[in-house]
Design a protein around this motif. Structure first.
Motif, PDB file in Angstrom:
ATOM      1  N   THR A 121       0.794  -0.935  -0.089  1.00 11.43           N
ATOM      2  CA  THR A 121       0.301  -0.294   0.044  1.00 11.43           C
ATOM      3  C   THR A 121       0.855   1.041   0.302  1.00 11.43           C
ATOM      4  O   THR A 121       0.584   2.360  -0.694  1.00 11.43           O
ATOM      5  CB  THR A 121      -0.912   0.040   1.688  1.00 11.43           C
ATOM      6  OG1 THR A 121      -1.933  -1.278   0.739  1.00 11.43           O
ATOM      7  CG2 THR A 121      -1.932   1.538   1.456  1.00 11.43           C
ATOM      8  N   GLN A 126      -0.071   3.833  -2.975  1.00 10.12           N
ATOM      9  CA  GLN A 126      -0.294   5.127  -2.034  1.00 10.12           C
ATOM     10  C   GLN A 126       0.146   6.175  -3.177  1.00 10.12           C
ATOM     11  O   GLN A 126      -0.570   7.681  -2.634  1.00 10.12           O
ATOM     12  CB  GLN A 126       0.605   5.435  -0.378  1.00 10.12           C
ATOM     13  CG  GLN A 126      -0.367   6.747   0.118  1.00 10.12           C
ATOM     14  CD  GLN A 126      -1.099   7.076   0.714  1.00 10.12           C
ATOM     15  OE1 GLN A 126      -2.123   5.955   1.007  1.00 10.12           O
ATOM     16  NE2 GLN A 126      -1.727   7.531   0.715  1.00 10.12           N
ATOM     17  N   SER A 156     -13.526  10.195  -1.873  1.00 14.54           N
ATOM     18  CA  SER A 156     -12.742   9.993  -0.640  1.00 14.54           C
ATOM     19  C   SER A 156     -13.001   8.903  -0.240  1.00 14.54           C
ATOM     20  O   SER A 156     -11.766   8.051  -0.202  1.00 14.54           O
ATOM     21  CB  SER A 156     -13.239  10.785   0.402  1.00 14.54           C
ATOM     22  OG  SER A 156     -14.690  10.429   0.884  1.00 14.54           O
ATOM     23  N   GLU A 157     -13.802   7.877  -1.248  1.00 16.48           N
ATOM     24  CA  GLU A 157     -13.758   6.720  -0.812  1.00 16.48           C
ATOM     25  C   GLU A 157     -13.133   5.808  -2.727  1.00 16.48           C
ATOM     26  O   GLU A 157     -12.969   4.220  -1.999  1.00 16.48           O
ATOM     27  CB  GLU A 157     -14.934   5.860  -0.674  1.00 16.48           C
ATOM     28  CG  GLU A 157     -15.611   6.218   0.674  1.00 16.48           C
ATOM     29  CD  GLU A 157     -17.281   5.888   0.412  1.00 16.48           C
ATOM     30  OE1 GLU A 157     -18.375   5.381  -0.319  1.00 16.48           O
ATOM     31  OE2 GLU A 157     -17.769   6.386   1.435  1.00 16.48           O
ATOM     32  N   GLU A 160      -9.749   4.069  -1.806  1.00 18.49           N
ATOM     33  CA  GLU A 160     -10.072   2.922  -0.709  1.00 18.49           C
ATOM     34  C   GLU A 160     -10.014   1.527  -1.890  1.00 18.49           C
ATOM     35  O   GLU A 160      -9.948   0.375  -1.442  1.00 18.49           O
ATOM     36  CB  GLU A 160     -10.634   3.084   0.017  1.00 18.49           C
ATOM     37  CG  GLU A 160      -9.888   3.707   1.759  1.00 18.49           C
ATOM     38  CD  GLU A 160      -8.988   3.211   2.711  1.00 18.49           C
ATOM     39  OE1 GLU A 160      -8.535   1.907   2.438  1.00 18.49           O
ATOM     40  OE2 GLU A 160      -8.334   3.960   2.522  1.00 18.49           O
ATOM     41  N   ARG A 161     -10.486   2.098  -2.596  1.00 20.96           N
ATOM     42  CA  ARG A 161     -11.610   1.236  -3.422  1.00 20.96           C
ATOM     43  C   ARG A 161     -10.893   0.643  -4.496  1.00 20.96           C
ATOM     44  O   ARG A 161     -11.281  -0.446  -4.744  1.00 20.96           O
ATOM     45  CB  ARG A 161     -13.233   1.754  -4.524  1.00 20.96           C
ATOM     46  CG  ARG A 161     -13.208   0.489  -5.513  1.00 20.96           C
ATOM     47  CD  ARG A 161     -14.464   1.313  -5.840  1.00 20.96           C
ATOM     48  NE  ARG A 161     -15.144   0.670  -7.325  1.00 20.96           N
ATOM     49  CZ  ARG A 161     -14.840   0.268  -8.388  1.00 20.96           C
ATOM     50  NH1 ARG A 161     -13.605   1.463  -8.666  1.00 20.96           N
ATOM     51  NH2 ARG A 161     -15.151  -0.337  -9.293  1.00 20.96           N
ATOM     52  N   LYS A 163      -7.016   0.696  -4.000  1.00 18.67           N
ATOM     53  CA  LYS A 163      -6.923  -0.360  -3.304  1.00 18.67           C
ATOM     54  C   LYS A 163      -7.261  -2.091  -3.208  1.00 18.67           C
ATOM     55  O   LYS A 163      -6.535  -2.653  -2.848  1.00 18.67           O
ATOM     56  CB  LYS A 163      -6.814   0.673  -1.569  1.00 18.67           C
ATOM     57  CG  LYS A 163      -5.378  -0.126  -0.500  1.00 18.67           C
ATOM     58  CD  LYS A 163      -5.832  -0.038   1.152  1.00 18.67           C
ATOM     59  CE  LYS A 163      -4.689  -0.614   1.952  1.00 18.67           C
ATOM     60  NZ  LYS A 163      -4.252   0.172   3.252  1.00 18.67           N
ATOM     61  N   ARG A 164      -8.440  -1.962  -2.260  1.00 21.58           N
ATOM     62  CA  ARG A 164      -9.259  -3.234  -2.653  1.00 21.58           C
ATOM     63  C   ARG A 164      -9.403  -3.882  -3.621  1.00 21.58           C
ATOM     64  O   ARG A 164      -8.802  -4.983  -3.243  1.00 21.58           O
ATOM     65  CB  ARG A 164     -10.707  -2.550  -1.834  1.00 21.58           C
ATOM     66  CG  ARG A 164     -11.269  -3.827  -1.665  1.00 21.58           C
ATOM     67  CD  ARG A 164     -12.166  -4.248  -1.087  1.00 21.58           C
ATOM     68  NE  ARG A 164     -13.572  -3.968  -2.492  1.00 21.58           N
ATOM     69  CZ  ARG A 164     -13.908  -1.942  -2.485  1.00 21.58           C
ATOM     70  NH1 ARG A 164     -13.580  -1.064  -1.720  1.00 21.58           N
ATOM     71  NH2 ARG A 164     -14.877  -2.594  -2.822  1.00 21.58           N
TER      72      ARG A 164
END
Length: 232
Positions: A121, A126, A156-157, A160-161, A163-164
């Motif tokens: 990450t 990142q 903002s999500e 994270e999406r 990354k997943r």
């Protein structure tokens, strides 16, 4: 966003250098192509595409490939005019094997659980966060201008999406049983992978990433030597 823009209406967006061989996922290295032609191209190396990627590199100063394939790409650029049809196919296999080895290393690191996931990450995912912080106005050649973006809760999500999905894709890759190529690490490379994993476990991510970069240069050197022996 560019791939779904009006510039690819009634067709598809083709990566000039296939991502599966190490080409970058960058709007400047995309071209419109009929969907059927794109499907038939798959991950082939096409001389005209390589020359086009070199031209874009010279114009934009943006690398056409990812860092872990840069040495192989440097050789390809220097020799593309002298390649035969069989050379292109053999070099494609070398690029594919290099990618296979890289992804297998990431799978090994991810299997370290939390520290492995944190390493991937921080060092690989990142840095992409900056692309979510602005909006873009694209030109037909993939160049763009940036503009301020209003960050909503949904926006903002997005990271994270990503990354997943990125981490899940490593699991999917690791679980595939029908891959044409498998990792072909030497004993020395296996030892260096173990050293990278030990360094990741200690939380020394910068040092581990430096070791990973060195290892990928050695793997590229091995693949290049194999190709040159085939070509001789």
């Amino acid at each position: 966003r560019f791939m779904t823009s009006k510039y690819f209406k009634n067709g598809s967006a083709d990566h000039i250098i296939p991502v599966s061989l190490g080409g970058v996922h960058d709007s400047r290295f995309l071209q419109p192509m009929p969907s059927g032609d794109n499907s038939s191209k798959r991950d082939r190396l096409v001389k005209d595409d390589i020359l086009k990627a070199i031209e874009i590199e010279n114009k934009t100063k943006i690398n056409a490939v990812s860092w872990f394939v840069s040495d192989l790409w440097k050789y390809l650029k220097s020799e593309v005019s002298n390649f035969s049809k069989s050379d292109f196919e053999n070099f494609r296999v070398c690029l594919k094997q290099n990618m296979t080895d890289f992804l297998n290393i990431l799978c090994i690191i991810k299997n370290l659980e939390k520290t492995g996931i944190d390493f991937i990450t921080e060092k690989l995912i990142q840095p992409k966060m900056k692309y979510f912080e602005v909006d873009y106005d694209f030109n037909v050649d993939g160049t763009y201008s940036e503009k301020e973006r209003h960050i909503t809760e949904r926006a903002s999500e997005e990271f994270e999406r990503m990354k997943r999905i990125s981490l899940d894709s490593l699991d999917d890759y690791n679980n595939k049983d029908n891959r044409n190529l498998n990792a072909d690490f030497t004993d020395e490379e296996q030892q260096k992978i173990s050293e990278i994993c030990k360094t990741v476990k200690l939380g020394k991510f910068d040092s581990a990433f430096s070791l990973l970069k060195i290892l990928m240069k050695e793997i590229q050197k091995r693949e290049l030597e194999y190709f040159k022996n085939q070509r001789a």
